[in-house]
Scaffold this motif. Structure first.
Motif, PDB file in Angstrom:
ATOM      1  N   ARG A  37       0.833  -1.206   0.000  1.00 35.77           N
ATOM      2  CA  ARG A  37       0.000   0.000   0.000  1.00 35.77           C
ATOM      3  C   ARG A  37       0.865   1.251   0.000  1.00 35.77           C
ATOM      4  NH1 ARG A  37      -1.643   3.938   3.037  1.00 35.77           N
ATOM      5  NH2 ARG A  37      -0.504   3.225   4.864  1.00 35.77           N
ATOM      6  N   LEU A  38       1.904   1.253   0.834  1.00 33.69           N
ATOM      7  CA  LEU A  38       2.796   2.410   0.903  1.00 33.69           C
ATOM      8  C   LEU A  38       3.547   2.612  -0.416  1.00 33.69           C
ATOM      9  CD1 LEU A  38       4.227   1.991   4.511  1.00 33.69           C
ATOM     10  CD2 LEU A  38       2.566   3.686   3.717  1.00 33.69           C
ATOM     11  N   ALA A  39       3.967   1.516  -1.052  1.00 29.66           N
ATOM     12  CA  ALA A  39       4.661   1.615  -2.339  1.00 29.66           C
ATOM     13  C   ALA A  39       3.740   2.173  -3.411  1.00 29.66           C
ATOM     14  CB  ALA A  39       5.201   0.259  -2.753  1.00 29.66           C
ATOM     15  N   ALA A  40       2.493   1.711  -3.427  1.00 29.72           N
ATOM     16  CA  ALA A  40       1.526   2.210  -4.412  1.00 29.72           C
ATOM     17  C   ALA A  40       1.235   3.687  -4.177  1.00 29.72           C
ATOM     18  CB  ALA A  40       0.238   1.394  -4.343  1.00 29.72           C
ATOM     19  N   GLU A  41       1.134   4.079  -2.925  1.00 30.19           N
ATOM     20  CA  GLU A  41       0.885   5.486  -2.582  1.00 30.19           C
ATOM     21  C   GLU A  41       2.065   6.355  -3.023  1.00 30.19           C
ATOM     22  OE1 GLU A  41       0.742   7.766   1.579  1.00 30.19           O
ATOM     23  OE2 GLU A  41      -0.886   6.310   1.341  1.00 30.19           O
ATOM     24  N   ALA A  42       3.282   5.889  -2.777  1.00 28.94           N
ATOM     25  CA  ALA A  42       4.474   6.644  -3.182  1.00 28.94           C
ATOM     26  C   ALA A  42       4.548   6.759  -4.694  1.00 28.94           C
ATOM     27  CB  ALA A  42       5.736   5.971  -2.639  1.00 28.94           C
ATOM     28  N   GLU A  43       4.197   5.683  -5.399  1.00 30.97           N
ATOM     29  CA  GLU A  43       4.217   5.715  -6.864  1.00 30.97           C
ATOM     30  C   GLU A  43       3.189   6.713  -7.391  1.00 30.97           C
ATOM     31  OE1 GLU A  43       3.425   2.784 -10.693  1.00 30.97           O
ATOM     32  OE2 GLU A  43       3.706   1.905  -8.724  1.00 30.97           O
ATOM     33  N   ALA A  44       2.013   6.728  -6.802  1.00 28.12           N
ATOM     34  CA  ALA A  44       0.976   7.670  -7.224  1.00 28.12           C
ATOM     35  C   ALA A  44       1.419   9.108  -6.975  1.00 28.12           C
ATOM     36  CB  ALA A  44      -0.334   7.376  -6.489  1.00 28.12           C
ATOM     37  N   GLN A  45       2.066   9.359  -5.845  1.00 35.19           N
ATOM     38  CA  GLN A  45       2.549  10.708  -5.545  1.00 35.19           C
ATOM     39  C   GLN A  45       3.656  11.117  -6.521  1.00 35.19           C
ATOM     40  OE1 GLN A  45       3.677  10.560  -1.414  1.00 35.19           O
ATOM     41  NE2 GLN A  45       1.589  10.844  -0.692  1.00 35.19           N
TER      42      GLN A  45
END
Length: 73
Positions: A37-45
């Motif tokens: 989840r954190l990796a996906a959030e960082a990628e989106a940002q």
């Protein structure tokens, strides 16, 4: 923590405690899900920041907001 076992042929349900291995596996799966989840959030940002930077560069070249929006379609 407990798990429910259902015997579909008889409809009988049994509640049994989780083993130490099952608890560890559940905790590991939860930790991996949080990392994902954190990796996906960082990628989106990062994508949002790259898009904003690209739009700013296009605006600096003199494109209007409408022209920039038309390019992103």
């Amino acid at each position: 923590m407990e798990k429910v076992i259902v015997d579909c042929s008889t409809g009988e349900t049994t509640v049994v405690p989780l083993t130490a291995e099952e608890i560890a596996a559940n905790e590991a799966a939860a930790a991996q899900a949080e990392q994902d989840r954190l990796a996906a959030e960082a990628e989106a940002q990062a994508k949002a920041a790259a898009k904003a930077a690209a739009e700013a560069k296009l605006a600096a070249l003199g494109l209007t907001a409408e022209e920039i929006a038309a390019l992103s379609k």
